[in-house]
Design a protein around this motif. Structure first.
Motif, short mmCIF file in Angstrom:
data_model
loop_
_atom_site.label_atom_id
_atom_site.label_comp_id
_atom_site.label_asym_id
_atom_site.label_seq_id
_atom_site.Cartn_x
_atom_site.Cartn_y
_atom_site.Cartn_z
N CYS A 1 22.93 -2.41 37.29
CA CYS A 1 23.67 -2.44 36.03
C CYS A 1 24.44 -1.14 35.86
CB CYS A 1 22.71 -2.65 34.86
SG CYS A 1 21.76 -4.19 34.99
N ARG A 2 25.59 -1.22 35.19
CA ARG A 2 26.45 -0.04 34.99
C ARG A 2 26.93 -0.01 33.55
NH1 ARG A 2 24.81 0.60 39.40
NH2 ARG A 2 25.88 0.95 41.35
N ARG A 3 27.23 1.18 33.05
CA ARG A 3 27.87 1.30 31.74
C ARG A 3 29.31 0.84 31.89
NH1 ARG A 3 27.14 6.50 28.62
NH2 ARG A 3 28.31 5.24 27.17
N SER B 1 24.93 -5.34 24.91
CA SER B 1 24.99 -4.23 23.96
C SER B 1 23.57 -3.70 23.85
CB SER B 1 25.50 -4.72 22.62
OG SER B 1 25.55 -3.64 21.69
N TYR C 1 22.60 2.05 35.43
CA TYR C 1 22.17 2.23 34.04
C TYR C 1 20.66 2.29 34.01
CZ TYR C 1 21.78 1.81 29.01
OH TYR C 1 21.49 2.04 27.69
N ARG C 2 20.11 3.27 33.45
CA ARG C 2 18.71 3.65 33.36
C ARG C 2 18.33 4.58 34.50
NH1 ARG C 2 15.19 -1.53 32.76
NH2 ARG C 2 16.51 -2.15 34.47
N ARG D 1 21.44 2.53 21.00
CA ARG D 1 20.99 3.91 21.29
C ARG D 1 20.05 4.41 20.19
NH1 ARG D 1 26.54 6.15 21.42
NH2 ARG D 1 27.55 4.67 22.80
N THR E 1 15.18 -2.96 27.59
CA THR E 1 16.21 -2.21 26.87
C THR E 1 16.47 -2.74 25.47
OG1 THR E 1 18.03 -3.59 27.69
CG2 THR E 1 17.41 -1.65 29.02
N GLY F 1 29.38 5.33 36.28
CA GLY F 1 28.01 5.77 36.52
C GLY F 1 27.47 5.16 37.79
N ASP G 1 25.28 1.30 23.82
CA ASP G 1 25.93 1.35 25.13
C ASP G 1 26.34 -0.07 25.50
OD1 ASP G 1 25.50 4.09 25.59
OD2 ASP G 1 23.49 3.71 26.40
N VAL H 1 26.77 -2.36 28.57
CA VAL H 1 26.25 -2.34 29.92
C VAL H 1 26.55 -3.67 30.60
CG1 VAL H 1 24.16 -2.06 31.32
CG2 VAL H 1 24.39 -0.79 29.18
#
Length: 99
Positions: free
Chosen positions: A43-45, A94, A36-37, A97, A79, A33, A61, A63
């Motif tokens: 930040c990345r998945r 973690s 993230y967001r 979701r 988050t 990705g 997810d 991250v």
């Protein structure tokens, strides 16, 4: 006057603003990705690998954020992410979701 021209040019060049480009820590983590967001976030998945398999959860997810990321506290607050590990200069979270 000729000897002054190179000095003036040098002065003008040093006065120019340089843009620093963020370079994330090198890692073998399977990051994917473009943030993230939102695109461009640091930040990345993280996908599945031998290093991450124990932290994966089908309801969350995984991250990774750089350890030196100044927004770690804000990221956790916004988050609800829980830190699960630190690998290769990355902090793994973690992030549920399930709202």
């Amino acid at each position: 006057m000729k000897p002054l021209l190179p000095l003036i040019a040098l002065g003008l060049l040093t006065a120019c603003e340089t843009k620093t480009v963020y370079s994330p820590p090198a890692t073998d983590l399977p990051l994917f990705g473009d943030g993230y967001r939102a695109d461009g976030d640091q930040c990345r998945r993280v996908g599945e690998s031998a290093a991450t398999v124990e932290y994966l959860d089908h309801t969350a997810d995984l991250v990774a954020c750089p350890e030196d990321y100044e927004g770690l506290g804000v990221f956790m607050t916004e988050t609800g992410g829980t830190e699960v590990a630190r690998i290769d200069g990355w902090v793994l979270f973690s992030v549920s979701r399930e709202g």
